[in-house]
Write an enzyme that holds these catalytic residues in place. Structure first.
Site, PDB file in Angstrom:
ATOM      1  CB  THR A 190      -0.903   0.052   1.243  1.00 28.02           C
ATOM      2  OG1 THR A 190      -0.067  -0.012   2.410  1.00 28.02           O
ATOM      3  CG2 THR A 190      -1.902  -1.078   1.264  1.00 28.02           C
ATOM      4  CE  LYS A 191       4.392   1.474   4.182  1.00 25.55           C
ATOM      5  NZ  LYS A 191       3.392   1.606   5.234  1.00 25.55           N
TER       6      LYS A 191
END
Ligand code: PLP
Length: 375
Positions: A190-191
């Site tokens: 999710t970065k």
């Protein structure tokens, strides 16, 4: 109330995969057919591409953002008896990496408008044992690195930047991960630049630290079967490296989509009583869009399930400040010592924000939040 599947998730990784499926297939096949699954050219290519992207001569890839922090601290020789100053409001990995070296994390409060560490408190908590400051560019909001850099230079301290949530962020036009002695990145899916699994990297200008990092991440080996220090095994897989290299080309586009969405939220959610919007600044990469609900208005923990019922996914980053978690009870912090971190832990809520979120979905999120808050 029965839980309802979210129609609009807080993040959705499948949309990016759908966009890149055709790009990934030949890359995957080439790595698999090549037989080099650990190290090799795919990893070397990614390290070079990421070093160029960040603007440093050295990038050392590793297994995760947590390992990146641990490796950085070890490379600086930080050990038992040392202190490292870090914010009370972050993900556990930030403090855990310090503890794993044997050193003590010294927690400072954060500023409610930036969510980042309070520099006056950094000065107050310096002791003869302080070896480094470990700032976190939380949610993609860059820390004031000019001021922190001056402070660290004046006191002879190292800076280890936790850039896990801030790939692509800048402070005064200069990328995060280039200001400190070492920059630590996470490629958790999710970065801003996410792998299809775990991954991380350390960036530095210093060739000696780069060599030391390479030794520690590879069992302390300087040459094969000749270990000079106690190390670990921390590798970025060849497949992850190949996918990340491909994704790097899309990162500028994804960052502008994140910024456009954040700008839009700022407009759509303006002037709602009891709601504080995240503060923008140049170089913010908007890994999260995090609102703060004021205590005299609707409670965060009442709003969240209502949004869930309305099909809107949210997340709480973070519900318990680091020094108040059981693991750090022995350090004897009290919520009164970190009042801003404690207040934020009770009031923050991160709304859906990912590059592929559609304008219609965003309108729906903002409209629902406004209606529920009576704005
Ligand atoms: C601020 C911060 N630091 C460190 C990490 C650790 O990264 P990883 O999950 O890749 O180990 C994360 C990941 O969530 C993070 O958000």
């Amino acid at each position: 109330m029965m839980p309802v599947a979210t129609a609009i998730p807080q993040f959705d990784l499948t949309r990016q995969y759908q966009q890149l499926q055709a790009v990934f297939t030949p890359i995957t096949q080439a790595v698999l057919a090549g037989g080099g699954y650990i190290g090799g050219t795919a990893v070397a290519q990614f390290e070079q591409a990421f070093a160029e992207y960040v603007g440093v001569p050295h990038c050392i890839s590793c297994n995760s953002g947590t390992d990146a922090l641990y490796l950085a601290l070890r490379a600086l020789g930080i050990t038992a008896g040392d202190e490292v100053i870090t914010p009370a409001f972050s993900f556990i990995a930030t403090a855990e990496a310090i503890s794993l070296t044997g050193a003590t994390p010294v927690f400072v409060d954060v500023e409610p408008d930036t969510f980042n560490l309070n520099l006056d408190q950094v000065v107050q908590r310096l002791t003869a044992k302080t070896k480094a400051v470990l700032p976190v560019h939380l949610f993609g909001r860059p820390v004031d690195m000019t001021a922190l850099h001056q402070l660290a230079q004046a006191r002879g301290l190292a800076i280890i930047e936790d850039c896990a949530q801030a790939t692509g962020s800048h402070w005064q036009g200069q990328p995060v991960g280039t200001w400190g002695t070492l920059g630590c990145f996470s490629f958790y899916p999710t970065k801003n630049l996410g792998a299809m699994g775990d991954g991380g990297a350390v960036t530095t200008h210093d060739p000696q630290l780069a060599q030391r990092l390479r030794e520690i991440k590879n069992h302390g080996q300087r040459e094969r079967y000749n270990s000079v220090t106690v190390g670990i095994n921390s590798r970025l897989d060849a497949l992850q490296a190949a996918w990340l290299t491909a994704k790097l080309d899309y990162l500028p586009q994804w960052l502008s989509q994140r910024r456009a969405l954040a700008d839009n939220y700022q407009k759509l959610l303006a002037n709602i009583p009891g709601l504080t919007l995240p503060q923008d600044c140049p170089g913010h990469s908007w890994n999260q869009y995090t609102i703060t609900l004021q205590s005299n208005h609707i409670n965060r923990d009442d709003l969240r399930p209502k949004l869930q019922q309305a099909g809107i996914g949210t997340a709480v980053y973070y519900p318990v400040p680091l020094p108040l978690q059981p693991v750090y009870e022995f350090l004897q912090y009290d919520k009164a010592t970190i009042p801003q971190s404690f207040a934020l832990s009770q009031r923050v809520l991160s709304l859906p924000l990912f590059p592929e979120l559609t304008p219609a979905e965003q309108q729906q999120v903002a409209g629902t939040v406004r209606r529920m808050l009576g704005g």
